[in-house]
Design a protein around this motif. Structure first.
Motif, PDB file in Angstrom:
ATOM      1  N   TRP A  97       0.809  -1.218   0.000  1.00 32.80           N
ATOM      2  CA  TRP A  97       0.000   0.000   0.000  1.00 32.80           C
ATOM      3  C   TRP A  97       0.848   1.278   0.000  1.00 32.80           C
ATOM      4  CZ3 TRP A  97       0.949   2.564   4.617  1.00 32.80           C
ATOM      5  CH2 TRP A  97       1.505   1.786   5.643  1.00 32.80           C
ATOM      6  N   LEU A  98       2.139   1.155   0.336  1.00 37.28           N
ATOM      7  CA  LEU A  98       3.023   2.320   0.280  1.00 37.28           C
ATOM      8  C   LEU A  98       3.560   2.582  -1.120  1.00 37.28           C
ATOM      9  CD1 LEU A  98       5.202   2.048   3.531  1.00 37.28           C
ATOM     10  CD2 LEU A  98       3.538   3.813   2.965  1.00 37.28           C
ATOM     11  N   GLY A  99       3.480   1.571  -1.999  1.00 34.68           N
ATOM     12  CA  GLY A  99       4.024   1.735  -3.339  1.00 34.68           C
ATOM     13  C   GLY A  99       5.520   2.006  -3.280  1.00 34.68           C
ATOM     14  N   PRO A 100       6.034   2.839  -4.184  1.00 32.85           N
ATOM     15  CA  PRO A 100       7.473   3.131  -4.169  1.00 32.85           C
ATOM     16  C   PRO A 100       7.901   4.043  -3.021  1.00 32.85           C
ATOM     17  CG  PRO A 100       6.388   4.432  -5.860  1.00 32.85           C
ATOM     18  CD  PRO A 100       5.347   3.492  -5.311  1.00 32.85           C
ATOM     19  N   TYR A 101       6.925   4.583  -2.274  1.00 35.14           N
ATOM     20  CA  TYR A 101       7.268   5.544  -1.213  1.00 35.14           C
ATOM     21  C   TYR A 101       7.854   4.881   0.032  1.00 35.14           C
ATOM     22  CZ  TYR A 101       4.719   8.892  -4.046  1.00 35.14           C
ATOM     23  OH  TYR A 101       4.318   9.704  -5.078  1.00 35.14           O
ATOM     24  N   PHE A 102       7.906   3.550   0.028  1.00 35.32           N
ATOM     25  CA  PHE A 102       8.526   2.886   1.177  1.00 35.32           C
ATOM     26  C   PHE A 102       9.992   3.277   1.327  1.00 35.32           C
ATOM     27  CE2 PHE A 102      10.203   0.084  -2.033  1.00 35.32           C
ATOM     28  CZ  PHE A 102      11.381  -0.412  -1.492  1.00 35.32           C
ATOM     29  N   VAL A 103      10.638   3.740   0.226  1.00 34.62           N
ATOM     30  CA  VAL A 103      12.050   4.102   0.308  1.00 34.62           C
ATOM     31  C   VAL A 103      12.271   5.317   1.205  1.00 34.62           C
ATOM     32  CG1 VAL A 103      12.605   3.116  -1.951  1.00 34.62           C
ATOM     33  CG2 VAL A 103      11.924   5.528  -1.787  1.00 34.62           C
ATOM     34  N   LEU A 104      11.224   6.056   1.526  1.00 33.60           N
ATOM     35  CA  LEU A 104      11.373   7.174   2.465  1.00 33.60           C
ATOM     36  C   LEU A 104      11.525   6.678   3.897  1.00 33.60           C
ATOM     37  CD1 LEU A 104       8.603   9.575   1.063  1.00 33.60           C
ATOM     38  CD2 LEU A 104      11.082   9.819   0.803  1.00 33.60           C
ATOM     39  N   LEU A 105      10.990   5.492   4.178  1.00 36.05           N
ATOM     40  CA  LEU A 105      11.021   4.954   5.539  1.00 36.05           C
ATOM     41  C   LEU A 105      12.147   3.945   5.755  1.00 36.05           C
ATOM     42  CD1 LEU A 105       7.175   4.373   6.109  1.00 36.05           C
ATOM     43  CD2 LEU A 105       8.585   6.302   6.851  1.00 36.05           C
ATOM     44  N   ALA A 106      12.563   3.240   4.710  1.00 43.08           N
ATOM     45  CA  ALA A 106      13.578   2.192   4.878  1.00 43.08           C
ATOM     46  C   ALA A 106      14.868   2.725   5.493  1.00 43.08           C
ATOM     47  CB  ALA A 106      13.860   1.513   3.528  1.00 43.08           C
ATOM     48  N   PRO A 107      15.421   3.863   5.034  1.00 47.26           N
ATOM     49  CA  PRO A 107      16.648   4.357   5.681  1.00 47.26           C
ATOM     50  C   PRO A 107      16.455   4.756   7.134  1.00 47.26           C
ATOM     51  CG  PRO A 107      16.356   5.360   3.514  1.00 47.26           C
ATOM     52  CD  PRO A 107      15.071   4.670   3.856  1.00 47.26           C
ATOM     53  N   VAL A 108      15.233   5.175   7.480  1.00 51.70           N
ATOM     54  CA  VAL A 108      14.958   5.552   8.866  1.00 51.70           C
ATOM     55  C   VAL A 108      14.990   4.307   9.756  1.00 51.70           C
ATOM     56  CG1 VAL A 108      13.274   6.568  10.436  1.00 51.70           C
ATOM     57  CG2 VAL A 108      13.569   7.518   8.130  1.00 51.70           C
ATOM     58  N   VAL A 109      14.347   3.241   9.290  1.00 46.33           N
ATOM     59  CA  VAL A 109      14.340   1.994  10.065  1.00 46.33           C
ATOM     60  C   VAL A 109      15.762   1.453  10.202  1.00 46.33           C
ATOM     61  CG1 VAL A 109      13.508  -0.387  10.125  1.00 46.33           C
ATOM     62  CG2 VAL A 109      11.987   1.449   9.354  1.00 46.33           C
ATOM     63  N   GLY A 110      16.497   1.446   9.098  1.00 43.03           N
ATOM     64  CA  GLY A 110      17.879   0.974   9.164  1.00 43.03           C
ATOM     65  C   GLY A 110      18.724   1.819  10.096  1.00 43.03           C
ATOM     66  N   GLY A 111      18.539   3.146  10.054  1.00 43.43           N
ATOM     67  CA  GLY A 111      19.298   4.038  10.920  1.00 43.43           C
ATOM     68  C   GLY A 111      18.992   3.827  12.392  1.00 43.43           C
ATOM     69  N   LEU A 112      17.744   3.551  12.712  1.00 43.49           N
ATOM     70  CA  LEU A 112      17.380   3.288  14.108  1.00 43.49           C
ATOM     71  C   LEU A 112      18.032   2.012  14.634  1.00 43.49           C
ATOM     72  CD1 LEU A 112      13.580   4.212  14.108  1.00 43.49           C
ATOM     73  CD2 LEU A 112      15.420   5.409  15.317  1.00 43.49           C
ATOM     74  N   LEU A 113      18.388   1.106  13.728  1.00 41.09           N
ATOM     75  CA  LEU A 113      19.011  -0.147  14.145  1.00 41.09           C
ATOM     76  C   LEU A 113      20.536  -0.037  14.209  1.00 41.09           C
ATOM     77  CD1 LEU A 113      16.830  -2.636  12.062  1.00 41.09           C
ATOM     78  CD2 LEU A 113      16.728  -2.248  14.525  1.00 41.09           C
ATOM     79  N   HIS A 114      21.162   0.521  13.164  1.00 40.53           N
ATOM     80  CA  HIS A 114      22.632   0.512  13.154  1.00 40.53           C
ATOM     81  C   HIS A 114      23.237   1.732  13.857  1.00 40.53           C
ATOM     82  CE1 HIS A 114      23.352   3.587  10.044  1.00 40.53           C
ATOM     83  NE2 HIS A 114      22.403   3.042   9.323  1.00 40.53           N
ATOM     84  N   GLY A 115      22.485   2.818  14.006  1.00 35.22           N
ATOM     85  CA  GLY A 115      23.026   3.989  14.689  1.00 35.22           C
ATOM     86  C   GLY A 115      23.431   3.710  16.126  1.00 35.22           C
ATOM     87  N   PRO A 116      22.519   3.195  16.961  1.00 39.38           N
ATOM     88  CA  PRO A 116      22.904   2.874  18.340  1.00 39.38           C
ATOM     89  C   PRO A 116      23.964   1.779  18.429  1.00 39.38           C
ATOM     90  CG  PRO A 116      20.509   2.994  18.112  1.00 39.38           C
ATOM     91  CD  PRO A 116      21.086   3.030  16.730  1.00 39.38           C
ATOM     92  N   LEU A 117      23.924   0.825  17.504  1.00 38.21           N
ATOM     93  CA  LEU A 117      24.896  -0.272  17.515  1.00 38.21           C
ATOM     94  C   LEU A 117      26.316   0.261  17.356  1.00 38.21           C
ATOM     95  CD1 LEU A 117      25.294  -3.418  17.415  1.00 38.21           C
ATOM     96  CD2 LEU A 117      25.137  -3.201  14.930  1.00 38.21           C
ATOM     97  N   VAL A 118      26.512   1.125  16.370  1.00 36.49           N
ATOM     98  CA  VAL A 118      27.839   1.688  16.116  1.00 36.49           C
ATOM     99  C   VAL A 118      28.261   2.601  17.250  1.00 36.49           C
ATOM    100  CG1 VAL A 118      29.147   3.227  14.602  1.00 36.49           C
ATOM    101  CG2 VAL A 118      27.675   1.462  13.612  1.00 36.49           C
TER     102      VAL A 118
END
Length: 608
Positions: A97-118
């Motif tokens: 249902w997000l269509g191609p606009y999911f790419v706006l959220l994918a980097p945010v989700v990835g950043g929330l995971l690898h930012g604190p880890l690093v």
């Protein structure tokens, strides 16, 4: 360049002064094979290094498998595709249902995971990784925290899987190097051996990632170790081959790209390739500068906690991915299509600019990944666009567009990283065609030379210099290195006239405190240095074959001037066969003093 000291086993071995320095820049001819009985082969210390190199290569190969599996898994989870760049603009089947606009959220989700880890476990895992390995080898004795291997694997896989437009080679270099450093510490390896094991890890990582064992060898020696020697070559070859075998067992014996055939059909093409090398140098240097301009811009904007930075900056990267979904991840499918002539020239230039922006943003907001693959991507876009242009201008002699894409890949990387040997070898391995060598070497050499004129630094060293670190300068806080050569040099030994017979020179050298002496010609001009070893070899030859004067034996070592920092002169001093090197006047080039190991060490005692 860094020297690799020998182990105690080597020092007690055959008596040859094998300190891993390679042949002296100045002097003697290669030593003869000793005519003595006894076992022939490397000393025990060398066998230990070779065994450890195999273990490091195996670790790098397994690390490459795990890393690529992590990238694929996170890419599937966050984009719904094994490689979203192969289906740019498609919807994510997990959230259709997000269509191609999911790419706006994918980097945010990835950043929330690898930012604190690093931020919590290994801050050095942020960015593209290779500069940190170069620093560890040059100034930290090859010491890299073992945590880096784990954190870098997860952080880079999350960055790439969530859309980060970076490469996987920088992370695997850092992962393999961390494994080599950890093994070195566990086995109690000396500092020189530790550096070599780090280079073996880097070589294995590149070999397994690109299925290019030769490129791994030269990457490890040219960029990481910074020296070429028989021992370094042997160890990195073993590590690279081992990693390649493991990688091929997992992924097959296929290059990561299926590149088109290559041939030069007209001699005028060599001029076109040379011009492409010049243009590629400008683009490569521009990419390096733009990368850090964007990083500086992100640094000025962000005032919050570093662990949150990748997530807050994620939407900016998402907007680039929405406009150019081909930038998602490493982008090998796009690169493949460009080499096949699948894009128009205007769109190729748009992809080139988009890759620069997407990669710079990924690094600037705190992502983790390499710049090797992006530089190849940029080179392919540039080369393809250039090839289309010259094909329209010279349709009868320009040749295939794909040829320019291949050469552009190597030339842009050479312009950005200034590693010409690695650039030539990796493109040769990717194509498997010998006919690419001549135009590729021409373009790469042109790119390297122009890059040196345009910039002092490479895409790797510029990151360190911005932090106040000069790999060729003195280490901050070190007791040795910051002094000027003129303050620690000794009086110049009495030089030998160039016309002196070797037999007479032997007597002078036997009474000298130095294993080498300067040589001057009849007019008093400096000729070079003659070593005791060179004279001894000359006296052992047949009388009619031996040189008649020491002037024929003298060769100048690497120039050391009185106004140089001691840390730069140490490279020439460590490579010298004798007990020191002459210090030259910077303006006239005549010897004014003598630099010895003892004199350098006295500088520490004086400043203590």
């Amino acid at each position: 360049m860094s020297a690799i000291p020998a182990t105690e086993d080597e020092k007690r071995g055959s008596g040859a002064a094998a300190r891993g320095r390679g042949p002296a820049p100045g002097g003697s001819r290669p030593a003869r094979t000793a005519r003595t009985a006894g076992p022939v082969g490397p000393p025990r210390g060398a066998w230990t290094v070779l065994v450890l190199a195999v273990v490091v290569g195996a670790g790098a190969g397994v690390g490459s498998i795990v890393f690529r599996w992590c990238i694929r898994t996170f890419t599937l989870l966050l984009s719904g595709h094994s490689d979203y760049a192969a289906s740019p603009g498609a919807a994510n089947p997990h959230v259709p249902w997000l269509g191609p606009y999911f790419v706006l959220l994918a980097p945010v989700v990835g950043g929330l995971l690898h930012g604190p880890l690093v931020n919590r476990f290994a801050k050095e895992a942020r960015g593209h990784g290779v500069p940190e390995v170069m620093l560890a080898v040059a100034q930290r004795g090859g010491r890299i925290s073992p945590k880096v291997a784990v954190v870098k694997t997860l952080a880079s896989a999350l960055t790439i899987g969530s859309g980060g437009s970076v490469g996987r080679e920088g992370p695997i270099v850092q992962i393999g190097s961390a494994l080599g450093s950890t093994l070195g510490r566990l086995t109690g390896a000396a500092e020189g051996r530790m550096r070599l094991l780090v280079a073996c890890g880097a070589a294995g990582g590149i070999a397994a990632t690109f299925n290019a064992p030769l490129a791994g060898v030269f990457f490890g020696m040219e960029l990481i170790l910074g020296t070429f020697s028989a021992e370094a070559f042997g160890a990195t070859v073993l590590a690279s081959v081992t990693a390649s075998v493991i990688g091929r067992a997992a992924f097959g014996d296929n290059a990561f790209l299926n590149l088109p055939g290559f041939h030069v059909g007209h001699l005028s093409q060599y001029g076109l390739f040379a011009l492409l090398g010049v243009v590629a140098a400008v683009v490569g240097v521009g990419f390096a500068r733009f990368l850090y301009v964007i990083e500086d811009f992100c640094d000025r904007l962000w005032r919050g906690p570093e662990w949150l930075r990748p997530a807050i900056g994620g939407p900016a990267l998402g907007l680039v991915l929405l406009a150019l979904p081909q930038m998602y991840g490493v982008g090998y499918p796009v690169l493949q299509r460009a080499t096949e002539g699948g894009y128009a020239a205007g769109f190729l230039l748009l992809l080139l600019a988009g890759k620069m922006l997407a990669t710079s943003l990924t690094i600037g907001i705190g992502g983790s990944g390499g710049v090797f693959a992006p530089s190849l991507f940029i080179g392919a876009m540039l080369g393809s666009a250039y090839g289309i242009g010259v094909h329209h201008l010279l349709p009868g002699s320009a040749g295939a567009v794909g040829a320019y894409a291949l050469v552009g890949m190597g030339a842009v990387f050479a312009g950005a990283a200034r590693a010409p040997i690695t650039a030539v070898v990796i493109l040769f391995e990717l194509t498997g065609e010998y006919s690419i060598i001549l135009p590729l070497m021409l373009a790469v050499v042109m790119a390297t030379a122009v890059s040196r004129l345009l910039s002092r630094d490479t895409v790797y060293t510029l990151k360190l210099r911005r932090r106040g670190i000069d790999l060729e300068g003195p280490v901050p806080g070190a007791p040795l290195g910051a002094q000027r050569v003129g303050t620690v040099m000794e009086p110049l030994p009495a030089p030998l006239p160039a016309a002196t017979p070797p037999a007479d020179a032997a007597g002078v050298l036997s009474r000298s405190d130095h294993g080498a002496l300067p040589v001057v010609d009849g007019a008093g001009a400096y000729v070079g240095v003659v070593t005791a070893r060179a004279v001894a070899e000359a006296l052992a030859e047949q009388p009619d074959a031996a040189p008649e004067t020491v002037g024929r034996l003298a060769e100048p070592p690497a120039a050391v001037t009185a106004d140089q920092p001691l840390t730069q002169a140490l490279h020439a001093l460590l490579a010298a066969v004798g007990g020191g090197v002459p210090v030259l006047d910077a303006e006239q080039g005549r010897p004014v003093g003598w630099l010895s190991h003892q004199g350098a060490l006295r500088a520490v005692h004086t400043t203590a």
